[in-house]
Design a protein around this motif. Structure first.
Motif, PDB file in Angstrom:
ATOM      1  N   TYR A  35      19.666 -62.107  19.130  1.00  0.00           N
ATOM      2  CA  TYR A  35      20.163 -61.212  20.171  1.00  0.00           C
ATOM      3  C   TYR A  35      19.006 -60.421  20.751  1.00  0.00           C
ATOM      4  O   TYR A  35      18.212 -59.829  20.009  1.00  0.00           O
ATOM      5  CB  TYR A  35      21.199 -60.257  19.560  1.00  0.00           C
ATOM      6  CG  TYR A  35      21.661 -59.149  20.461  1.00  0.00           C
ATOM      7  CD1 TYR A  35      22.490 -59.416  21.552  1.00  0.00           C
ATOM      8  CD2 TYR A  35      21.284 -57.832  20.226  1.00  0.00           C
ATOM      9  CE1 TYR A  35      22.924 -58.382  22.383  1.00  0.00           C
ATOM     10  CE2 TYR A  35      21.719 -56.803  21.050  1.00  0.00           C
ATOM     11  CZ  TYR A  35      22.542 -57.092  22.130  1.00  0.00           C
ATOM     12  OH  TYR A  35      22.968 -56.081  22.949  1.00  0.00           O
ATOM     13  N   THR A  36      18.900 -60.405  22.067  1.00  0.00           N
ATOM     14  CA  THR A  36      17.921 -59.563  22.735  1.00  0.00           C
ATOM     15  C   THR A  36      18.673 -58.411  23.395  1.00  0.00           C
ATOM     16  O   THR A  36      19.530 -58.624  24.255  1.00  0.00           O
ATOM     17  CB  THR A  36      17.119 -60.355  23.780  1.00  0.00           C
ATOM     18  OG1 THR A  36      16.447 -61.428  23.108  1.00  0.00           O
ATOM     19  CG2 THR A  36      16.085 -59.476  24.463  1.00  0.00           C
ATOM     20  N   GLY A  94      14.875 -54.727  25.406  1.00  0.00           N
ATOM     21  CA  GLY A  94      14.223 -56.033  25.389  1.00  0.00           C
ATOM     22  C   GLY A  94      13.795 -56.505  24.012  1.00  0.00           C
ATOM     23  O   GLY A  94      13.148 -57.545  23.881  1.00  0.00           O
ATOM     24  N   THR A 102      14.155 -58.276  20.472  1.00  0.00           N
ATOM     25  CA  THR A 102      14.938 -59.381  19.931  1.00  0.00           C
ATOM     26  C   THR A 102      15.211 -59.135  18.454  1.00  0.00           C
ATOM     27  O   THR A 102      14.302 -58.804  17.691  1.00  0.00           O
ATOM     28  CB  THR A 102      14.203 -60.716  20.118  1.00  0.00           C
ATOM     29  OG1 THR A 102      14.033 -60.943  21.520  1.00  0.00           O
ATOM     30  CG2 THR A 102      14.993 -61.875  19.520  1.00  0.00           C
ATOM     31  N   PRO A 124      10.206 -60.647  16.366  1.00  0.00           N
ATOM     32  CA  PRO A 124      11.637 -60.342  16.230  1.00  0.00           C
ATOM     33  C   PRO A 124      11.879 -59.403  15.047  1.00  0.00           C
ATOM     34  O   PRO A 124      11.105 -59.377  14.096  1.00  0.00           O
ATOM     35  CB  PRO A 124      12.269 -61.711  15.977  1.00  0.00           C
ATOM     36  CG  PRO A 124      11.172 -62.541  15.409  1.00  0.00           C
ATOM     37  CD  PRO A 124       9.882 -62.009  15.972  1.00  0.00           C
TER      38      PRO A 124
END
Length: 156
Positions: free
Chosen positions: A72-73, A78, A80, A5
């Motif tokens: 949040y993605t 795609g 994150t 992430p």
């Protein structure tokens, strides 16, 4: 597959019912967002929030609390993002501040004005953070606790 992430920060800055936003070019289109950006190496989340706000808007701010932490993605790629959103108050605009590449400039908008230009939002996090702020979500800055390398041990 490795999951990595991206850690980001954002600030909600309100003055007289208007919110400090950034108008920028992202993925080839003009969008609105909070002052926001990625955490740099060897930087605290608080330092990142102050730096990003200044680099994107030309405003010095004082952080006053944590609004929330969001995962949040992005549908476009795609990726994150873990966003830590801070509340802040405007201190002063820096004359002739050089803004980051792709930044068109700061804009002060009310929530209603922001709703009227929904197609320009970079993501729905823009309104979600403002609404959480307006709902009174504020956690003390002490919630974010950097640990120095000297004090750190193996993670639990």
């Amino acid at each position: 597959m490795r999951f990595t992430p991206h850690v980001t920060v954002a600030t909600v800055v309100e003055h007289n019912g208007r919110f400090l936003l950034v108008e920028e070019i992202a993925s080839g289109r003009q969008v609105l967002n909070q002052p926001a950006g990625h955490l740099d190496a060897d930087e605290t989340l608080l330092e990142a929030a102050l730096r990003e706000t200044l680099e994107e808007t030309g405003w010095q701010v004082e952080l006053t609390g944590v609004v929330g932490i969001y995962l949040y993605t992005a549908p476009a790629n795609g990726v994150t993002y873990q966003r830590v959103c801070f509340a802040a108050k405007a201190i002063r605009e820096v004359p002739d501040a050089v803004l980051d590449d792709g930044i068109l400039g700061p804009r002060w908008l009310t929530r209603d004005e922001l709703l009227a230009c929904r197609e320009q939002w970079r993501s729905h996090l823009l309104l979600e953070c403002i609404d959480d702020y307006l709902a009174g979500h504020r956690y003390p800055l002490s919630l974010v606790r950097p640990v120095s390398h000297a004090e750190s041990a193996a993670p639990a």
